[in-house]
Design a protein around this motif. Structure first.
Motif, PDB file in Angstrom:
ATOM      1  N   THR A  49       0.848  -1.181   0.000  1.00 27.66           N
ATOM      2  CA  THR A  49       0.000   0.000   0.000  1.00 27.66           C
ATOM      3  C   THR A  49       0.890   1.240   0.000  1.00 27.66           C
ATOM      4  OG1 THR A  49      -1.625  -1.213   1.322  1.00 27.66           O
ATOM      5  CG2 THR A  49      -1.858   1.181   1.236  1.00 27.66           C
ATOM      6  N   PRO A  50       0.621   2.243  -0.872  1.00 32.34           N
ATOM      7  CA  PRO A  50       1.437   3.466  -0.879  1.00 32.34           C
ATOM      8  C   PRO A  50       1.488   4.113   0.505  1.00 32.34           C
ATOM      9  CG  PRO A  50      -0.002   3.406  -2.804  1.00 32.34           C
ATOM     10  CD  PRO A  50      -0.410   2.259  -1.930  1.00 32.34           C
ATOM     11  N   LEU A  51       2.607   4.775   0.798  1.00 30.48           N
ATOM     12  CA  LEU A  51       2.902   5.220   2.161  1.00 30.48           C
ATOM     13  C   LEU A  51       1.828   6.129   2.751  1.00 30.48           C
ATOM     14  CD1 LEU A  51       4.765   5.300   4.580  1.00 30.48           C
ATOM     15  CD2 LEU A  51       6.123   7.066   3.410  1.00 30.48           C
ATOM     16  N   LEU A  52       1.418   7.164   2.048  1.00 32.65           N
ATOM     17  CA  LEU A  52       0.404   8.059   2.614  1.00 32.65           C
ATOM     18  C   LEU A  52      -0.949   7.375   2.735  1.00 32.65           C
ATOM     19  CD1 LEU A  52       1.242  11.576   1.093  1.00 32.65           C
ATOM     20  CD2 LEU A  52       1.410  10.840   3.485  1.00 32.65           C
ATOM     21  N   GLU A  53      -1.209   6.380   1.894  1.00 29.81           N
ATOM     22  CA  GLU A  53      -2.441   5.604   2.048  1.00 29.81           C
ATOM     23  C   GLU A  53      -2.369   4.750   3.317  1.00 29.81           C
ATOM     24  OE1 GLU A  53      -4.932   6.205   0.144  1.00 29.81           O
ATOM     25  OE2 GLU A  53      -3.898   7.303  -1.448  1.00 29.81           O
ATOM     26  N   ARG A  54      -1.170   4.275   3.656  1.00 37.88           N
ATOM     27  CA  ARG A  54      -1.002   3.523   4.904  1.00 37.88           C
ATOM     28  C   ARG A  54      -1.293   4.431   6.100  1.00 37.88           C
ATOM     29  NH1 ARG A  54       4.822   1.056   4.707  1.00 37.88           N
ATOM     30  NH2 ARG A  54       4.112   0.079   6.662  1.00 37.88           N
ATOM     31  N   PHE A 116       3.096   2.874  14.374  1.00 38.32           N
ATOM     32  CA  PHE A 116       3.241   4.315  14.195  1.00 38.32           C
ATOM     33  C   PHE A 116       4.700   4.765  14.049  1.00 38.32           C
ATOM     34  CE2 PHE A 116       3.608   8.615  16.065  1.00 38.32           C
ATOM     35  CZ  PHE A 116       2.976   9.312  15.037  1.00 38.32           C
ATOM     36  N   PRO A 117       5.619   4.368  14.917  1.00 43.59           N
ATOM     37  CA  PRO A 117       7.009   4.829  14.723  1.00 43.59           C
ATOM     38  C   PRO A 117       7.621   4.338  13.415  1.00 43.59           C
ATOM     39  CG  PRO A 117       6.868   3.241  16.530  1.00 43.59           C
ATOM     40  CD  PRO A 117       5.472   3.595  16.160  1.00 43.59           C
ATOM     41  N   ARG A 118       7.200   3.166  12.933  1.00 44.47           N
ATOM     42  CA  ARG A 118       7.710   2.692  11.641  1.00 44.47           C
ATOM     43  C   ARG A 118       7.243   3.609  10.523  1.00 44.47           C
ATOM     44  NH1 ARG A 118       5.684  -2.695  12.711  1.00 44.47           N
ATOM     45  NH2 ARG A 118       4.694  -2.659  10.649  1.00 44.47           N
ATOM     46  N   LEU A 119       5.968   4.008  10.575  1.00 46.86           N
ATOM     47  CA  LEU A 119       5.455   4.917   9.553  1.00 46.86           C
ATOM     48  C   LEU A 119       6.148   6.274   9.625  1.00 46.86           C
ATOM     49  CD1 LEU A 119       1.589   4.242   9.531  1.00 46.86           C
ATOM     50  CD2 LEU A 119       3.288   3.519   7.852  1.00 46.86           C
ATOM     51  N   VAL A 120       6.401   6.766  10.848  1.00 51.21           N
ATOM     52  CA  VAL A 120       7.102   8.046  11.003  1.00 51.21           C
ATOM     53  C   VAL A 120       8.484   7.968  10.373  1.00 51.21           C
ATOM     54  CG1 VAL A 120       8.143   9.614  12.687  1.00 51.21           C
ATOM     55  CG2 VAL A 120       5.821   8.775  13.043  1.00 51.21           C
ATOM     56  N   SER A 121       9.171   6.840  10.574  1.00 52.06           N
ATOM     57  CA  SER A 121      10.505   6.653  10.002  1.00 52.06           C
ATOM     58  C   SER A 121      10.441   6.626   8.475  1.00 52.06           C
ATOM     59  CB  SER A 121      11.116   5.359  10.538  1.00 52.06           C
ATOM     60  OG  SER A 121      12.369   5.115   9.950  1.00 52.06           O
ATOM     61  N   GLU A 122       9.465   5.917   7.926  1.00 50.02           N
ATOM     62  CA  GLU A 122       9.343   5.847   6.473  1.00 50.02           C
ATOM     63  C   GLU A 122       8.931   7.190   5.883  1.00 50.02           C
ATOM     64  OE1 GLU A 122       7.307   2.398   4.843  1.00 50.02           O
ATOM     65  OE2 GLU A 122       7.667   1.294   6.705  1.00 50.02           O
ATOM     66  N   LEU A 123       8.091   7.938   6.587  1.00 49.40           N
ATOM     67  CA  LEU A 123       7.737   9.283   6.125  1.00 49.40           C
ATOM     68  C   LEU A 123       8.973  10.177   6.094  1.00 49.40           C
ATOM     69  CD1 LEU A 123       4.369   9.832   8.051  1.00 49.40           C
ATOM     70  CD2 LEU A 123       4.617   9.753   5.562  1.00 49.40           C
ATOM     71  N   ALA A 126      10.964   9.643   3.181  1.00 44.97           N
ATOM     72  CA  ALA A 126      10.315  10.193   1.987  1.00 44.97           C
ATOM     73  C   ALA A 126      10.268  11.719   2.000  1.00 44.97           C
ATOM     74  CB  ALA A 126       8.900   9.635   1.868  1.00 44.97           C
ATOM     75  N   GLY A 127      10.890  12.336   3.014  1.00 47.40           N
ATOM     76  CA  GLY A 127      10.941  13.786   3.061  1.00 47.40           C
ATOM     77  C   GLY A 127       9.793  14.443   3.794  1.00 47.40           C
ATOM     78  N   ILE A 128       9.009  13.652   4.551  1.00 50.34           N
ATOM     79  CA  ILE A 128       7.910  14.196   5.359  1.00 50.34           C
ATOM     80  C   ILE A 128       8.263  13.929   6.815  1.00 50.34           C
ATOM     81  CG2 ILE A 128       5.438  14.095   5.868  1.00 50.34           C
ATOM     82  CD1 ILE A 128       5.054  12.953   3.026  1.00 50.34           C
ATOM     83  N   MET A 129       8.490  14.992   7.572  1.00 51.21           N
ATOM     84  CA  MET A 129       8.995  14.827   8.941  1.00 51.21           C
ATOM     85  C   MET A 129       7.936  15.202   9.968  1.00 51.21           C
ATOM     86  SD  MET A 129      12.945  16.147   8.680  1.00 51.21           S
ATOM     87  CE  MET A 129      12.551  17.643   7.782  1.00 51.21           C
ATOM     88  N   LEU A 130       7.717  14.287  10.922  1.00 50.68           N
ATOM     89  CA  LEU A 130       6.912  14.564  12.105  1.00 50.68           C
ATOM     90  C   LEU A 130       7.877  14.628  13.284  1.00 50.68           C
ATOM     91  CD1 LEU A 130       3.796  12.209  11.709  1.00 50.68           C
ATOM     92  CD2 LEU A 130       3.885  14.674  11.416  1.00 50.68           C
ATOM     93  N   SER A 131       8.108  15.830  13.780  1.00 56.80           N
ATOM     94  CA  SER A 131       9.101  16.023  14.833  1.00 56.80           C
ATOM     95  C   SER A 131       8.436  16.414  16.141  1.00 56.80           C
ATOM     96  CB  SER A 131      10.096  17.126  14.422  1.00 56.80           C
ATOM     97  OG  SER A 131      10.834  16.757  13.279  1.00 56.80           O
ATOM     98  N   ARG A 132       9.195  16.312  17.223  1.00 57.04           N
ATOM     99  CA  ARG A 132       8.809  16.876  18.506  1.00 57.04           C
ATOM    100  C   ARG A 132       9.434  18.274  18.613  1.00 57.04           C
ATOM    101  NH1 ARG A 132       6.747  13.108  21.972  1.00 57.04           N
ATOM    102  NH2 ARG A 132       5.879  15.014  22.908  1.00 57.04           N
ATOM    103  N   TYR A 133       8.827  19.113  19.406  1.00 56.10           N
ATOM    104  CA  TYR A 133       9.272  20.508  19.498  1.00 56.10           C
ATOM    105  C   TYR A 133      10.729  20.585  19.946  1.00 56.10           C
ATOM    106  CZ  TYR A 133       8.957  25.510  20.613  1.00 56.10           C
ATOM    107  OH  TYR A 133       9.140  26.868  20.661  1.00 56.10           O
ATOM    108  N   SER A 213       7.818  20.060   4.137  1.00 60.02           N
ATOM    109  CA  SER A 213       6.877  19.081   4.700  1.00 60.02           C
ATOM    110  C   SER A 213       7.424  18.604   6.045  1.00 60.02           C
ATOM    111  CB  SER A 213       6.683  17.910   3.734  1.00 60.02           C
ATOM    112  OG  SER A 213       6.088  18.356   2.539  1.00 60.02           O
ATOM    113  N   HIS A 214       7.438  19.523   6.975  1.00 63.99           N
ATOM    114  CA  HIS A 214       7.991  19.280   8.306  1.00 63.99           C
ATOM    115  C   HIS A 214       6.956  19.774   9.311  1.00 63.99           C
ATOM    116  CE1 HIS A 214      11.635  19.841  11.256  1.00 63.99           C
ATOM    117  NE2 HIS A 214      10.784  18.913  11.643  1.00 63.99           N
TER     118      HIS A 214
END
Length: 721
Positions: A49-54, A116-123, A126-133, A213-214
């Motif tokens: 399944t494509p990443l953003l669809e996951r 969830f952490p696996r998806l964050v790593s794959e994002l 792919a250049g999409i970052m979910l960071s903590r402050y 995309s951060h």
């Protein structure tokens, strides 16, 4: 493979003289619905399944579980609180169901927390970052602080908790910060402060850092900038928590005239309804977690759930809007139904070409259903429009066309279902708007939800009054029409028209007379009896040497009477194919009980929402589509419509849908006798396409064929010229 519950040993079969009332042969409604969410979660885990669809599927599961707690857990808790010990069809008390549901929810939550952490790593890759402050540099933090002070700080209302300030009301599904204040003995002021995170109404959950995309969660931004909100206080720590409240707060309908007031009161009640779940961050101190559970009246062992990582993951749906097509499914653009292309008048087309079967989202809702209503609102020969309205879009063309029709002098009557779960407030608003436009609005029949999907148009044709209709399986909602798979039928069948006249007389008066329906199968008066009779007929035909065959495609199969009848059909040798999206009580493949029944579930990019009923009928095949699932509530306490599809071309289209889905090797799951599901494995390149992708391709093929035919016709005319 996923297993939903402990099951009897089904390998030895049911044995002769099986007791069809034995609870062992019926799966639990709640657990089978949770099993469906396991299958949805599998799409988030599946690397095909494509990443953003996951990410989208993870958000969907989170949203589904919110609704499950509000509706199903809330209802079970009410039964336990009322001392109800009555067993369900599958032999469980409400308390047993609560315990088993909790175990299943915990198992799903653990899978979500691991994923969830696996998806964050794959994002991130792919250049999409979910960071903590705290991961940001000083410049990035300064930019977010400036944005926070301008856009969020004025919206926040810190509420202290101490003897002078009682525990505040916590709204349903709100995300909250619990801030602990470190103060010296005797120092005035609160020891704890609650701050509601203002997500929604244009405020994003994920705050963009710079132009890339951060993103950082909004609660992180708030928590790390509390110095102005709580000046001169020594902040010890902060934690996140979230509550879910019971949505089952229906009042008794004493008088139909007061139904609008009843619904408005229910909405107020729901806001203050009892809490059924508390979610807390994993590192919240036990004393704080215990305090919250006590204040909310919850059992800390049963009702409190720790969340590892991001809370309220339904908000991940925000990321789907990113412009990254390579991380999504190929874009899907619904085609215009080939018969509707270049047709100048939709009523002439239906009258002269016969019924039209619509397949959404493969075919456009806008150029078919909305067009039908738009032309009806403008056509001077149209005298009246009647329709049912269960759910519709926030900016609805359907409402706009109904108001246009009234302004153009048509008689317009709408049966609005005020009790469409979680859309009550919107429907109250639409009902008021329609009434202000001079439209006759009724609220259905006392004690019954109106779930039917019907538009009924009376037109003065050249040869007299003719009745046109759209009957569908899905809501009149342009948004879900692009996300749900549904069917609709455009027809001017005079017998159906007569039946619909009776139906709307029933809806507008509430008078339950012995109304006659020659083709339409409405619930609660006719449908269940008709389905059971047709199952019985297949049994009799099988006994007489004919090949009995039944195929149902529905969202759910929960009604025990229907399940028992299908078991008897299987025992008689009738082949039974069931395509059931989620809840299913049947145990397929049990020797001597259900060995002739197979059950599959389709999970793909669209939500399966179509209802099809097929009976071989000794070769005189019968096809039906409609709004009703095989659930007790749909068959016995809702107004539903199921309509026969008799046109050979339309029947062939339904047969194609059924065959494509039954033969799917990519997105189909086979149910096992114990209630578990096994995903099918594609054997070759062609089988890598799931049923929904195949149906997209078939719709496009139909459109190309019509285009070629029209081009050929134009070329022939040029040659003659």
């Amino acid at each position: 493979m996923t297993q939903i519950a402990a099951a009897p040993d089904t390998t030895a079969g049911a044995g002769a003289g099986v007791d069809l009332s034995d609870p062992a042969w019926y799966l639990n409604r709640e657990l089978t619905w949770l099993a469906f969410n396991r299958r949805v979660l599998n799409e988030a885990e599946d690397e095909r399944t494509p990443l953003l669809e996951r990410v989208k599927f993870l958000a969907i599961v989170s949203s589904n579980l919110d609704e499950f707690f509000m509706k199903r857990i809330g209802g079970l808790k009410q039964q336990v609180g009322a001392g109800v010990h009555e067993l369900s069809v599958d032999g469980r008390t409400p308390e047993q169901q609560l315990r088993e549901c909790q175990a299943e929810v915990v198992a799903i939550k653990e899978r979500k927390d691991e994923l969830f952490p696996r998806l964050v790593s794959e994002l991130r890759e792919a250049g999409i970052m979910l960071s903590r402050y705290w991961e940001l540099d000083a410049e990035q933090q300064a930019g977010l602080r400036a944005w926070y002070l301008e856009n969020i700080y004025p919206l926040l209302t810190p509420i202290g908790m101490d003897p002078a300030h009682p525990f505040p009301f916590i709204s349903n599904l709100s995300l909250n910060l619990l801030v602990s204040i470190n103060r010296a003995a005797g120092q005035p002021g609160p020891r704890m402060v609650r701050i509601k995170v203002p997500v929604g109404e244009g405020i994003p959950r994920f705050v963009r850092v710079g132009e890339q995309s951060h993103f950082v969660p909004l609660e992180d931004v708030i928590a790390h900038n509390l110095d102005q909100l709580l000046p001169e206080l020594d902040i010890e720590r902060w934690d996140l928590f979230r509550v879910t409240r019971n949505a089952i707060v229906e009042r008794y309908e004493e008088q139909a005239n007061d139904l609008l007031q009843v619904i408005e009161a229910e909405l107020r009640d729901r806001k203050f309804a009892p809490t059924v779940r508390l979610e807390v961050s994993t590192d919240m101190p036990p004393v704080h977690r215990g305090m919250l559970a006590a204040e909310l009246g919850l059992d800390e062992g049963m009702d409190v759930f720790e969340v590892d990582g991001l809370m309220q993951r339904r908000d991940l749906m925000e990321l789907i809007g990113l412009d990254r097509p390579e991380l999504k499914d190929p874009p899907h653009h619904p085609i215009e139904h080939p018969k509707l292309v270049d047709a100048p008048n939709i009523f002439h087309l239906i009258r002269n070409s016969g019924p039209i079967l619509l397949q959404h989202p493969y075919e456009s809702f806008t150029t078919s259903v909305e067009r039908f209503l738009r032309e009806a609102s403008q056509d001077p020969k149209v005298l009246a429009i009647k329709m049912t309205l269960y759910r519709t879009a926030r900016k609805s063309k359907i409402i706009e066309y109904l108001i246009d029709a009234a302004e153009n002098g048509k008689q317009v009557a709408v049966a609005v279902e005020l009790k469409a779960r979680f859309d009550e407030e919107a429907n109250v608003r639409w009902a008021n708007s329609l009434e202000e436009a001079g439209i006759h609005v009724s609220y259905g029949v006392l004690g019954l939800k109106t779930h039917a999907k019907v538009i009924f148009v009376l037109r003065r044709d050249y040869d007299g009054l003719r009745r046109y209709a759209h009957l569908g399986t899905g809501n009149y909602h342009s948004g879900t029409a692009r996300l749900y798979s549904d069917l609709g039928l455009l027809t001017c069948d005079p017998v159906l028209g007569s039946d619909l006249t009776e139906l709307f007389n029933f809806l507008t008066t509430g008078y339950v007379a012995k109304r006659r329906y020659d083709k339409l199968l409405p619930a609660p008066t006719h449908l269940k009896r008709a389905l059971l009779a047709r199952i019985e007929r297949e049994i009799e035909l099988q006994a007489a040497g004919e090949l009995g065959h039944i195929q149902f495609k529905t969202n759910a199969l929960e009604d025990a009477d229907i399940v028992r009848a299908l078991y008897r059909a299987s025992q008689a040798g009738v082949a039974v194919d069931l395509i059931i999206r989620d809840t299913c009580r049947v145990r397929p493949g049990v020797p001597d009980l259900s060995e002739n029944i197979r059950v599959i579930s389709i999970v793909g990019r669209f939500l399966e929402h179509t209802r099809i009923y097929f009976f071989r009928n000794g070769g005189a095949e019968e096809y039906f589509i409609g709004s009703a699932d095989c659930m007790k509530r749909n068959l016995e306490s809702r107004v539903e419509t199921v309509v026969p599809v008799e046109d050979p071309d339309c029947q062939r289209a339904l047969r194609e849908i059924l065959e494509v889905q039954l033969n799917d090797r990519r997105s189909a799951w086979d149910m096992q006798p114990d209630g578990s599901y096994v995903q099918r494995i594609p054997a070759g390149e062609e089988e890598q396409r799931g049923a929904q992708e195949q149906l997209i391709a078939l719709a496009q093929k139909r459109a190309r064929a019509v285009g070629r035919k029209k081009l050929h016709g134009r070329n022939k005319r040029r040659v003659r010229a």
